[in-house]
Design a protein around this motif. Structure first.
Motif, PDB file in Angstrom:
ATOM      1  N   MET A 101      42.480  46.094  37.014  1.00 55.97           N
ATOM      2  CA  MET A 101      41.852  45.019  36.246  1.00 55.97           C
ATOM      3  C   MET A 101      40.495  45.486  35.737  1.00 55.97           C
ATOM      4  O   MET A 101      39.657  45.945  36.506  1.00 55.97           O
ATOM      5  N   SER A 102      40.293  45.347  34.423  1.00 53.39           N
ATOM      6  CA  SER A 102      39.010  45.720  33.846  1.00 53.39           C
ATOM      7  C   SER A 102      38.011  44.588  34.031  1.00 53.39           C
ATOM      8  O   SER A 102      38.375  43.455  34.378  1.00 53.39           O
ATOM      9  N   ILE A 103      36.749  44.882  33.774  1.00 56.04           N
ATOM     10  CA  ILE A 103      35.703  43.869  33.912  1.00 56.04           C
ATOM     11  C   ILE A 103      35.921  42.746  32.904  1.00 56.04           C
ATOM     12  O   ILE A 103      35.742  41.555  33.225  1.00 56.04           O
ATOM     13  N   TRP A 104      36.340  43.105  31.688  1.00 51.72           N
ATOM     14  CA  TRP A 104      36.572  42.075  30.672  1.00 51.72           C
ATOM     15  C   TRP A 104      37.731  41.166  31.052  1.00 51.72           C
ATOM     16  O   TRP A 104      37.688  39.956  30.820  1.00 51.72           O
ATOM     17  N   GLN A 105      38.766  41.731  31.652  1.00 54.58           N
ATOM     18  CA  GLN A 105      39.880  40.911  32.117  1.00 54.58           C
ATOM     19  C   GLN A 105      39.424  39.980  33.242  1.00 54.58           C
ATOM     20  O   GLN A 105      39.838  38.825  33.311  1.00 54.58           O
ATOM     21  N   ALA A 106      38.564  40.491  34.112  1.00 56.14           N
ATOM     22  CA  ALA A 106      38.024  39.670  35.192  1.00 56.14           C
ATOM     23  C   ALA A 106      37.203  38.512  34.632  1.00 56.14           C
ATOM     24  O   ALA A 106      37.283  37.375  35.126  1.00 56.14           O
ATOM     25  N   ILE A 107      36.411  38.795  33.606  1.00 59.89           N
ATOM     26  CA  ILE A 107      35.584  37.750  32.989  1.00 59.89           C
ATOM     27  C   ILE A 107      36.457  36.677  32.348  1.00 59.89           C
ATOM     28  O   ILE A 107      36.203  35.470  32.487  1.00 59.89           O
ATOM     29  N   ILE A 108      37.507  37.100  31.648  1.00 60.26           N
ATOM     30  CA  ILE A 108      38.399  36.138  30.996  1.00 60.26           C
ATOM     31  C   ILE A 108      39.069  35.226  32.025  1.00 60.26           C
ATOM     32  O   ILE A 108      39.112  34.005  31.867  1.00 60.26           O
ATOM     33  N   LEU A 109      39.580  35.814  33.102  1.00 58.97           N
ATOM     34  CA  LEU A 109      40.217  35.013  34.148  1.00 58.97           C
ATOM     35  C   LEU A 109      39.213  34.066  34.802  1.00 58.97           C
ATOM     36  O   LEU A 109      39.548  32.917  35.136  1.00 58.97           O
ATOM     37  N   ALA A 110      37.983  34.527  34.986  1.00 58.50           N
ATOM     38  CA  ALA A 110      36.951  33.686  35.596  1.00 58.50           C
ATOM     39  C   ALA A 110      36.591  32.515  34.688  1.00 58.50           C
ATOM     40  O   ALA A 110      36.348  31.398  35.163  1.00 58.50           O
ATOM     41  N   ILE A 111      36.561  32.754  33.389  1.00 60.11           N
ATOM     42  CA  ILE A 111      36.300  31.672  32.432  1.00 60.11           C
ATOM     43  C   ILE A 111      37.423  30.639  32.500  1.00 60.11           C
ATOM     44  O   ILE A 111      37.178  29.427  32.525  1.00 60.11           O
TER      45      ILE A 111
END
Length: 280
Positions: free
Chosen positions: A1-11
């Motif tokens: 999981m990339s950081i951007w994917q983590a951010i999207i899921l967190a949003i």
């Protein structure tokens, strides 16, 4: 999981956890479209970032959490039914979690119910703003419906509050408060079993070698994703809660009902197209 994917899921988590729209359904769509739903870390990540969402409730309503012992007694009364039933029916719940169509159908049916909720539960002249122990217990049993993926813990508990003649705002806020111990228990269990690969007995007996090995197995990138995910979920959830309370007070549930139906249909269409969807 990339950081951007983590951010999207967190949003997605922050936006949907406290709204009556099913965070599970949105996580299915988001993680599947990004191609990360099958990763073991993704499932654990989506549960662990609930810590950030939980903290948003505590920060926004901190005065309630230092108010009185009775506040915690009522929360305990409300969360016991779901924790007990969830524990007893764990295998059945796990089986349902593997079926995305269950999530989709729950979204559709729940959406239809929300369209008519405002008509069924009109505000009373002398509404309940502080639930009694009996009210809390009834709402707690409504929360048990949320063991079905896609039902939405928020939707079930708010409707439960409305059946007890609570105002929309009071029902929504008590739903937020109930989320703290409920989600804290689920997230803590996930951290121990899915992230650290520990048994409860390992923690209770202070087996430091296994605990240290569990922490050591987490990569630096995973720690970074978890940290950023919790911060993002915290900030987004705070904004979502403020929006939801104001919107719900003024306009009610109907728009959320239509939105749930749309998301449910999207899931069914993606399934019919053969898209590989998995509940994370």
């Amino acid at each position: 999981m990339s950081i951007w994917q983590a951010i999207i899921l967190a949003i997605v988590e922050g936006l949907t956890e406290f709204l009556p729209v099913s965070s599970t359904g949105h996580m299915v769509i988001a993680s599947s479209l990004m191609g990360i739903s099958a990763f073991e870390f993704t499932k654990m990540f989506t549960v662990t970032i609930q810590f950030g969402a939980i903290l948003s409730v505590v920060v926004l309503y901190w005065k309630r959490f230092i108010n009185s012992v009775n506040f915690y007694k009522k929360l305990f009364t409300a969360v016991v039914p779901a924790l007990a039933i969830g524990f007893v029916l764990k295998d059945m719940v796990d089986a349902m979690l593997e079926r995305v169509e269950v999530v989709a159908i729950s979204l559709l049916l729940g959406g239809i119910i929300l369209i008519f909720v405002d008509r069924w539960f009109k505000e009373k002249e002398n509404p309940v703003t502080t639930p009694s122990y009996k009210n809390a217990l009834v709402i707690g049993f409504f929360q048990c419906l949320a063991i079905i993926p896609g039902v939405s813990r928020s939707a079930s508990t708010i409707i439960g509050g409305l059946t007890q003649k609570m105002t929309r705002k009071a029902a929504a806020e008590f739903s937020f408060f109930m989320a703290v111990p409920t989600m804290l228990a689920a997230a803590s269990y996930s951290v121990l079993t899915d992230l650290l690969h520990l048994e409860i007995s390992d923690v209770l007996s202070f087996k430091l070698d296994k605990i240290e090995a569990g922490f050591a197995a987490i990569t630096a990138q995973e720690w970074q994703a978890l940290a950023i995910g919790n911060v993002v979920a915290f900030l987004v959830a705070m904004a979502a809660i403020k929006f939801f309370v104001e919107f719900l007070t003024k306009y009610g549930f109907k728009l959320f009902g239509y939105y749930r139906i749309l998301v449910g249909l999207v899931l069914l269409i993606l399934l019919a197209m053969g898209v590989d969807l998995q509940v994370v």
